[in-house]
Design an enzyme around this catalytic site. Structure first.
Site, PDB file in Angstrom:
ATOM      1  N   VAL A 500      61.286 -57.346  26.683  1.00 24.44           N
ATOM      2  CA  VAL A 500      60.159 -57.088  28.032  1.00 24.44           C
ATOM      3  C   VAL A 500      60.697 -56.512  28.725  1.00 24.44           C
ATOM      4  O   VAL A 500      59.678 -55.800  29.740  1.00 24.44           O
ATOM      5  CB  VAL A 500      59.162 -57.483  27.698  1.00 24.44           C
ATOM      6  CG1 VAL A 500      58.801 -57.736  26.202  1.00 24.44           C
ATOM      7  CG2 VAL A 500      59.482 -59.510  28.006  1.00 24.44           C
ATOM      8  N   ASP A 501      61.628 -57.095  29.601  1.00 21.75           N
ATOM      9  CA  ASP A 501      62.206 -57.060  30.907  1.00 21.75           C
ATOM     10  C   ASP A 501      62.736 -55.614  30.941  1.00 21.75           C
ATOM     11  O   ASP A 501      61.971 -55.074  32.378  1.00 21.75           O
ATOM     12  CB  ASP A 501      62.988 -57.704  31.343  1.00 21.75           C
ATOM     13  CG  ASP A 501      62.803 -58.965  31.490  1.00 21.75           C
ATOM     14  OD1 ASP A 501      61.711 -59.651  31.262  1.00 21.75           O
ATOM     15  OD2 ASP A 501      63.876 -60.453  31.355  1.00 21.75           O
ATOM     16  N   ASP A 502      62.775 -55.120  29.833  1.00 23.00           N
ATOM     17  CA  ASP A 502      63.368 -53.944  30.492  1.00 23.00           C
ATOM     18  C   ASP A 502      62.269 -52.346  29.877  1.00 23.00           C
ATOM     19  O   ASP A 502      62.746 -51.823  29.956  1.00 23.00           O
ATOM     20  CB  ASP A 502      64.959 -53.653  29.137  1.00 23.00           C
ATOM     21  CG  ASP A 502      65.911 -53.965  29.337  1.00 23.00           C
ATOM     22  OD1 ASP A 502      65.784 -54.610  31.247  1.00 23.00           O
ATOM     23  OD2 ASP A 502      66.398 -54.855  27.940  1.00 23.00           O
TER      24      ASP A 502
END
Ligand code: ATP
Ligand code: MG
Length: 631
Positions: A500-502
Site C-alpha cells: 500500500v505504501d507504493d
C-alpha cells in the site's frame, strides 16, 4: 474443510496437530489470542502447554514410520556434476553430531545461533540441529554484507556463528569467511563479542589453507563435528517456545526481526505444504528459494521434511552455466513439484523458450510462485512453456510474518486465474478494509487484513513488541494488517496489487503498482517493469515507469509509444505512464524483489535521499539508472 477450519479452528487444528509427535499434549484452550490493540497487549498462542520438537517430527518420526532409507535431501552443487544425497537416517545422524557439538560448547535452550551459510546440506542440518536442542536459529542470507550481518549479530547476540570458507555462485567465488571476520570485528566494536565461529570447509570454493583464521575463535566444522555421536537426545520444548528469528527482506526499509514459535509453525507449514502443492509421497520437490528467506525455512527445510518429502537443495545460480540449468535439474532428478519466484520466471522468459523446450520436463506436475504478484503474462509463460499447459500454478501469497501460505490455489480444487493467488488457505480469514478500517463486502479494493489468528502467525518482533503492535495492529484495530493492497473480484478471488505504501494516486484514481507493471510486461518486448509515483502539478501524482526490455531489443520512441498504448488499452488512459525510463536492471532485494523505495528517489531526482541500499542485491544498478536518467 475450509468451513470447519473457520467455524471450529480449535477442533480443526487439533485434529491435524494430533498427527505429529507430542511428548505431552497441549492444554486447553487450544489457542488464545488478542489481536485488538484496544483490548491491551497483542498476544497469540497456539497449543500452549504442549511439548514437542520440530526436528524430531521432521526426522525421527519419519524414520520410525519406515522412511529411514528414503532420500531426504538431493543436493546439487553450483558446478555441473557435483552432487550428493542424504537419506532421512543419514540426515538425522549429521544433525545429531552437530547438535552434540553445539551442546558441548554450551549452546542450549533459548540461545541464539547465527547461521551464515550458502545452500549446502549443512544449512538445513544446522537449522535442524538448533531446533533439536531448543536453540533459536537466525539464518542470515549468505549474500548479505558484513555490515548487515553485524547488525543482526548485534541485535540477537548469538552464542556462536556458523559459516563456511567460501561459496561459488555461477562463475563468482564469494569469500564468506572474510565477510564474517569483518562482521565479527564490527559487532565487537558494538560490545557483542562472539567466542566461536564454526567454519565449514567448502572445498570446491576455498580450501582450509587459503582461509583467513583467528586462532582460538575459529574452528573447522570437519575437525570437530564428525567426532560426536550420531544420536542426540531431544530437548522437548513448549509449543510456544521460540524456534527461530528471521529478518524480513527489507523491501520497505530496515529489516524486522520476526519471531516464530514451535508448535503452531510446525503444524501450519506441514499442512500448507501438503495441500497447496498436492504433495504425494512419490513426489520430488524443488524450491529454488534460499534458506536465508522465510520461503527456505518453511518450504525447503520444515514443510517438506515434516511431510517426509524428497527435497532438492541447490547451491548454484539458476542461470549457470546457462539459462537452461533449472530444467536440466528438473530432468536430472525427475522433479514433480517446482516452486520459484516471479523474478526468476521473468528473467528466464527473457532468455527465450529454447532454453526450456530443449529439456523434457515431463516429470513436472505442480508449479509454484512466491515473492511478488506474478504478472499474468509471466504466469502464462510459466504455465504454457515450462509446464506444457498441464501443471497448475500455486501462486502463494504470504509473508515472513505469516510463517506459511495464506492465500493460495489448491491444485485441482478450484479454477485458477492468471495473476490471482485465488482463495484463502484453511483457517485464514482475509478481509479487505477501506481507509477507515471498515470491512468491505463482495467485489472491492482496499487494504488486505486478516481477522483471527492462524497457528503460524509470528508472535513478536524480536526485542521490540511495541514495533510489532504499531506496525501490524494499530492501523486497523482488530485486524492484522498485511501492508499489502488487494482487490477481490466477483468470484471472491484475491488479487494482490502490491504494497500500500507504493499505491499511486493519479487524479484521484488509486492505482496499484502491480496492475500497471503487469500491463507493461504483457508487451512482448518488455520483460520487467517497475512503476512509482512522482509529483505531478495537475494530477497530484504521475506514473513513472522503469522498463527492462527483452534480450536484443533496443529502445526507441516507437517502442515507448507502444508501451504506453498497452497500458491505455489494458487499464485506461488515467494509468498511462508519464515517463518511461529504460532500465537494463532494476534494484532488487537479495530475495529478488523490486525496491520501489529507491526508484521513487531516482524518479524524483532526490539522489541524496536514496537511503539504506545495503539490502540491495546489486547496488551498481542504481548508478546505472541514475546515469540513464540524464541521457
Ligand atoms: P519488508 O517487510 O522488510 O519490507 P518484504 O515484505 O519484502 O520485506 P517478505 O516477508 O519476504 O518481506 O515478503 C512478503 C511480501 O511479498 C508480501 O507482503 C507481498 O507484498 C509480497 N508477496 C509475496 N508473495 C506474493 C504473491 N504470491 N503475490 C503477491 N505478492 C506477494
Ligand atoms: Mg513485508
Amino acid at each position: 474443510m475450509y468451513g470447519r477450519s473457520v467455524e471450529d479452528p480449535a477442533g480443526f487444528w487439533s485434529d491435524i496437530a494430533s498427527e505429529f509427535y507430542w511428548k505431552q499434549k497441549w492444554g486447553q484452550p487450544v489457542y488464545t489470542h488478542n489481536l485488538d490493540i484496544r483490548n491491551g497487549k497483542i498476544d497469540i498462542q497456539w497449543f500452549k502447554g504442549g511439548k514437542t520438537n520440530i526436528c524430531y517430527n521432521c526426522l525421527d518420526r519419519n524414520i520410525d514410520a519406515g522412511n529411514g532409507d528414503k532420500v531426504a535431501i538431493l543436493w546439487e552443487g553450483n558446478d555441473l556434476g557435483r552432487d550428493a544425497t542424504l537419506t532421512y537416517t543419514q540426515l538425522l545422524a549429521r544433525v545429531c553430531q552437530l547438535a552434540n557439538y553445539l551442546k558441548s560448547i554450551g549452546v542450549g535452550k533459548g540461545d541464539a545461533v547465527i547461521i551464515y551459510l550458502p545452500m549446502l546440506m549443512e544449512l538445513p542440518i544446522a537449522m535442524l540441529a538448533c531446533a533439536r536442542i531448543g536453540a533459536i536459529h537466525s539464518v542470515v542470507f549468505a549474500g548479505f554484507s558484513a555490515e548487515s550481518l553485524a547488525q543482526r549479530i548485534v541485535d540477537c547476540k548469538p552464542k556462536i556463528v556458523i559459516t563456511c570458507s567460501a561459496v561459488k555462485r555461477g562463475a563468482k567465488t564469494i569469500f564468506l569467511k572474510d565477510i564474517v571476520d569483518d562482521a565479527l570485528t564490527q559487532s565487537a566494536q558494538n560490545s557483542v563479542k562472539i567466542d566461536v565461529c564454526l567454519t565449514f570447509e567448502n572445498e570446491s570454493a576455498l580450501q582450509k589453507q587459503m582461509t583467513k583464521w583467528v586462532e582460538g575463535r575459529d574452528i573447522w566444522w570437519q575437525d570437530v563435528v564428525p567426532k560426536y555421536p550420531v544420536t542426540c537426545d531431544v530437548e522437548w520444548v513448549d509449543a510456544e517456545d521460540p524456534l527461530f528469528l528471521l529478518y524480513t527482506s527489507g523491501s520497505t526499509g530496515k529489516p524486522k526481526g520476526v519471531l516464530h514459535t514451535t508448535g503452531g509453525y510446525m503444524v501450519y507449514t506441514a499442512t500448507t505444504f501438503k495441500y497447496a502443492f498436492d504433495y504425494k509421497p512419490k513426489d520430488i520437490y524443488w524450491c529454488t528459494a534460499d534458506c536465508g528467506w522465510i520461503t527456505g525455512h518453511s518450504y525447503v527445510t520444515y514443510g517438506p521434511l515434516l511431510n517426509g518429502a524428497t527435497n532438492v537443495v541447490f547451491e548454484g545460480a539458476p542461470n549457470f552455466p546457462d539459462a537452461g540449468r533449472c530444467w536440466d535439474i528438473v530432468d536430472k532428478y525427475k522433479i514433480s513439484i517446482f516452486y520459484t519466484a516471479p523474478t526468476l520466471v521473468r528473467s528466464l522468459m527473457r532468455e527465450g523458450d529454447e532454453h526450456v523446450t530443449r529439456y523434457s520436463r515431463k516429470s513436472l506436475r505442480v508449479l509454484g510462485s512466491v515473492g511478488e504478484p506474478i504478472n499474468p503474462s509471466a504466469w502464462r509463460w510459466f504455465f504454457n512453456v515450462v509446464g506444457d499447459g498441464k501443471c497448475p500454478i500455486s501462486d502463494t501469497w504470504w509473508q515472513t510474518e505469516t510463517g506459511g501460505f495464506m492465500i493460495t490455489p489448491m491444485p485441482g480444487a478450484w479454477p485458477q486465474k492468471p495473476g490471482s493467488a485465488t482463495l484463502p488457505f484453511f483457517g485464514v480469514q482475509p478481509v479487505i478494509v477501506d481507509e477507515k478500517g471498515v470491512e468491505l463486502e463482495g467485489e472491492c479494493s482496499g487494504y488486505l487484513c486478516v481477522k483471527n489468528s492462524w497457528p503460524s502467525a509470528f508472535r513478536t518482533l524480536y526485542g521490540d513488541h511495541e514495533r510489532y503492535e504499531t506496525t501490524y495492529f494499530s492501523a486497523f484495530p482488530g485486524y492484522y494488517f498485511t501492508g499489502d493492497g488487494c482487490n477481490r473480484d466477483k468470484d471472491g478471488y484475491y488479487w494482490l496489487t502490491g504494497r500500500v505504501d507504493d499505491v499511486i494516486n493519479v487524479s484521484g484514481h488509486r492505482i496499484g503498482t502491480a496492475e500497471v507493471e503487469s500491463a507493461l510486461v504483457s508487451h512482448p518486448q518488455c520483460v520487467e517493469a517497475a512503476v512509482v509515483g512522482v509529483e505531478h502539478d495537475v494530477k497530484g501524482q504521475g506514473i513513472y515507469a522503469f522498463v527492462t526490455l527483452a534480450e536484443g531489443v533496443s529502445y526507441s520512441e516507437e517502442l515507448r509509444k507502444s508501451l504506453i498504448k498497452v497500458v491505455r488499452d489494458k487499464i485506461g488512459g488515467f494509468a498511462a505512464p508519464d515517463k518511461i525510463h529504460w532500465a537494463p536492471g532494476l534494484p532488487k532485494t537479495r530475495s529478488g524483489k523490486i525496491m520501489r523505495r529507491i526508484l521513487r528517489k531516482i524518479a524524483s531526482n532526490s539522489l541524496d535521499e536514496l537511503g539504506d541500499t545495503s539490502t540491495l542485491a546489486d547496488p551498481t544498478v542504481v548508478d546505472q539508472l541514475i546515469a540513464l536518467a540524464h541521457s
